[in-house]
Design an enzyme around this catalytic site. Structure first.
Site, PDB file in Angstrom:
ATOM      1  CD  GLU A 167      -3.293  -0.313  -0.346  1.00  0.00           C
ATOM      2  OE1 GLU A 167      -2.934   0.852  -0.559  1.00  0.00           O
ATOM      3  OE2 GLU A 167      -3.712  -1.559  -0.943  1.00  0.00           O
ATOM      4  CE1 TYR A 195      -7.053   3.339  -0.655  1.00  0.00           C
ATOM      5  CE2 TYR A 195      -4.743   3.463   0.025  1.00  0.00           C
ATOM      6  CZ  TYR A 195      -5.880   3.114  -0.835  1.00  0.00           C
ATOM      7  OH  TYR A 195      -5.515   1.021  -1.732  1.00  0.00           O
ATOM      8  CG  ASP A 222      -8.044   3.240  -5.109  1.00  0.00           C
ATOM      9  OD1 ASP A 222      -9.870   2.923  -4.974  1.00  0.00           O
ATOM     10  OD2 ASP A 222      -7.311   2.553  -4.656  1.00  0.00           O
ATOM     11  CB  CYS A 262     -15.697   0.725 -13.130  1.00  0.00           C
ATOM     12  SG  CYS A 262     -16.491   2.035 -13.133  1.00  0.00           S
TER      13      CYS A 262
HETATM   14  S1  SF4 Z   1     -21.467  -0.302 -14.631  1.00  0.00           S
HETATM   15 FE1  SF4 Z   1     -20.308   0.642 -16.000  1.00  0.00          FE
HETATM   16  S2  SF4 Z   1     -19.691   2.522 -14.965  1.00  0.00           S
HETATM   17 FE2  SF4 Z   1     -21.226   1.580 -14.113  1.00  0.00          FE
HETATM   18  S3  SF4 Z   1     -19.915   0.726 -12.009  1.00  0.00           S
HETATM   19 FE3  SF4 Z   1     -20.264  -0.882 -13.844  1.00  0.00          FE
HETATM   20  S4  SF4 Z   1     -18.429  -0.685 -14.867  1.00  0.00           S
HETATM   21 FE4  SF4 Z   1     -18.571   1.604 -13.876  1.00  0.00          FE
END
Ligand code: SF4
Length: 352
Positions: free
Chosen positions: A38, A119, A137, A193
């Site tokens: 970390e 964090y 984070d 994401c």
């Molecule tokens: S749906 Fe898309 S924008 Fe929403 S958390 Fe999942 S990857 Fe991220």
């Protein structure tokens, strides 16, 4: 809609990243490995950290080994990873942990240790000790901004994002597996994401994500426009003696690149140095060759350094003031990335 922690954990059980500091499923995480990784990962990518992490564990298999090592050795091993205050704090923290017989297991106590902020304390508490807290984070901020379609820009939205991220933990399923839940959030942000093109179609939280429903996921989180980075200029001098050593000095222990080694040089100022101005600051009067210029980007400024090189016909103690440093081997020095660039310009690249 509150996202379903069990959907995220099911996804994590199949798709978790294999990382050298991560314990295998069903095994207890090692607090030393969690803490070390970390600290290294602050401001640095996983890819850049792996080799350093493995080298540190080879040299210092336990926190007691790290505590007993001289600071110069730790800085030498850290050289190139940047943000050198982390290495000094790492060493100070290892000493404190070693003295008290192990890492504390609460956020409040972890926060009292050198180099551990909000964090990192939460990350260690959750991952190593199973405390039901969410470490926030950049990955978790991004996921949270999108789940809730928070359009306020960073960094002003940070408190709101932290508040929303904490709510993810309200699900009892998350609280039952705090270590996995925290790491699942990191992995979701790092692999699905992602900042530019989130893979929403394979996301376990797609059905509860407002930004996805509105088609604005890739635009979030919004960021305030950055101020232009100021530019600074300096000159450094590579002086060889006839034993193959070079003149190196150690920077003061506090401040930028604290306790790291460097070639002697000028201040770093906002206007360029002419050759005449720079050479006034050279360690001695000799025939200096201008080798060129390097550029190095720090968080708060961009630095341009001109590098001069010369060889002395004699060995050290050539009447050079000790404020310029001493003749040493570059291979044993704790050289930050910016100094390695200067040496690379003159083909004196040390081994790391
Ligand atoms: S749906 Fe898309 S924008 Fe929403 S958390 Fe999942 S990857 Fe991220």
């Amino acid at each position: 809609m509150t996202p379903d922690a069990s959907a995220l954990l099911r996804w994590y059980d199949h798709h978790r990243r294999i990382l050298p500091w991560r314990s295998l499923p069903g095994h207890r995480p090692d607090p030393y490995a969690v803490w070390l990784s970390e600290i290294m990962l602050q401001q640095t990518t996983v890819k850049a950290v792996i080799a350093y992490y493995e080298r540190f564990l080879t040299h210092y298999p336990t926190v007691q080994d790290l505590a007993a090592a001289p600071l110069e050795d730790v800085l030498h091993l850290w050289a190139g990873l940047g943000y050198y205050a982390r290495a000094r704090n790492l060493h100070a923290c290892a000493k404190r942990v070693s003295e008290r017989g192990g890492f504390p297991d609460t956020v409040a106590e972890l926060l009292t240790l050198p180099g551990i902020g909000a964090y990192t304390a939460r990350a260690i508490a959750a991952i190593a000790f199973g405390r039901p807290v969410v470490p926030v984070d950049g990955n978790v901020e991004r996921v949270t901004a999108r789940l809730n379609a928070i359009e306020d820009p960073l960094p002003t939205s940070r408190p709101l994002l932290a508040k929303q991220a904490a709510l993810l933990n309200d699900d009892p399923v998350a609280q039952n597996r705090p270590s996995d839940f925290a790491q699942a959030l990191f992995d979701l942000g790092a692999t699905i994401c992602t900042p530019r093109s989130p893979a929403c179609l394979t996301c376990p939280w797609q059905t509860s994500c407002i930004a996805h429903a509105r088609g604005i996921a890739a635009q979030l989180p919004a960021k305030q426009p950055r101020q232009a980075r100021p530019i600074r200029y300096g000159a450094h001098f590579l002086l060889h003696d006839n034993d193959g050593q070079i003149l190196l000095r150690t920077r003061p222990p506090t401040g930028l690149l604290g306790s790291m080694d460097e070639l002697p040089g000028t201040d770093w100022r906002s206007t360029p140095w002419t050759d005449e101005e720079a050479l006034i600051h050279a360690p001695c009067l000799t025939h200096w060759m201008r080798r060129g210029e390097i550029r190095h980007v720090f968080t708060h400024f961009t630095l341009y350094l001109t590098v001069y090189e010369a060889c002395l016909p004699q060995s050290h103690n050539a009447g050079i003031d000790s404020s310029f440093g001493t003749f040493r081997s570059a291979k044993r020095a704790a050289l930050p990335g910016v100094m390695k660039k200067c040496l690379a310009l003159t083909r004196q690249t040390p081994e790391t």
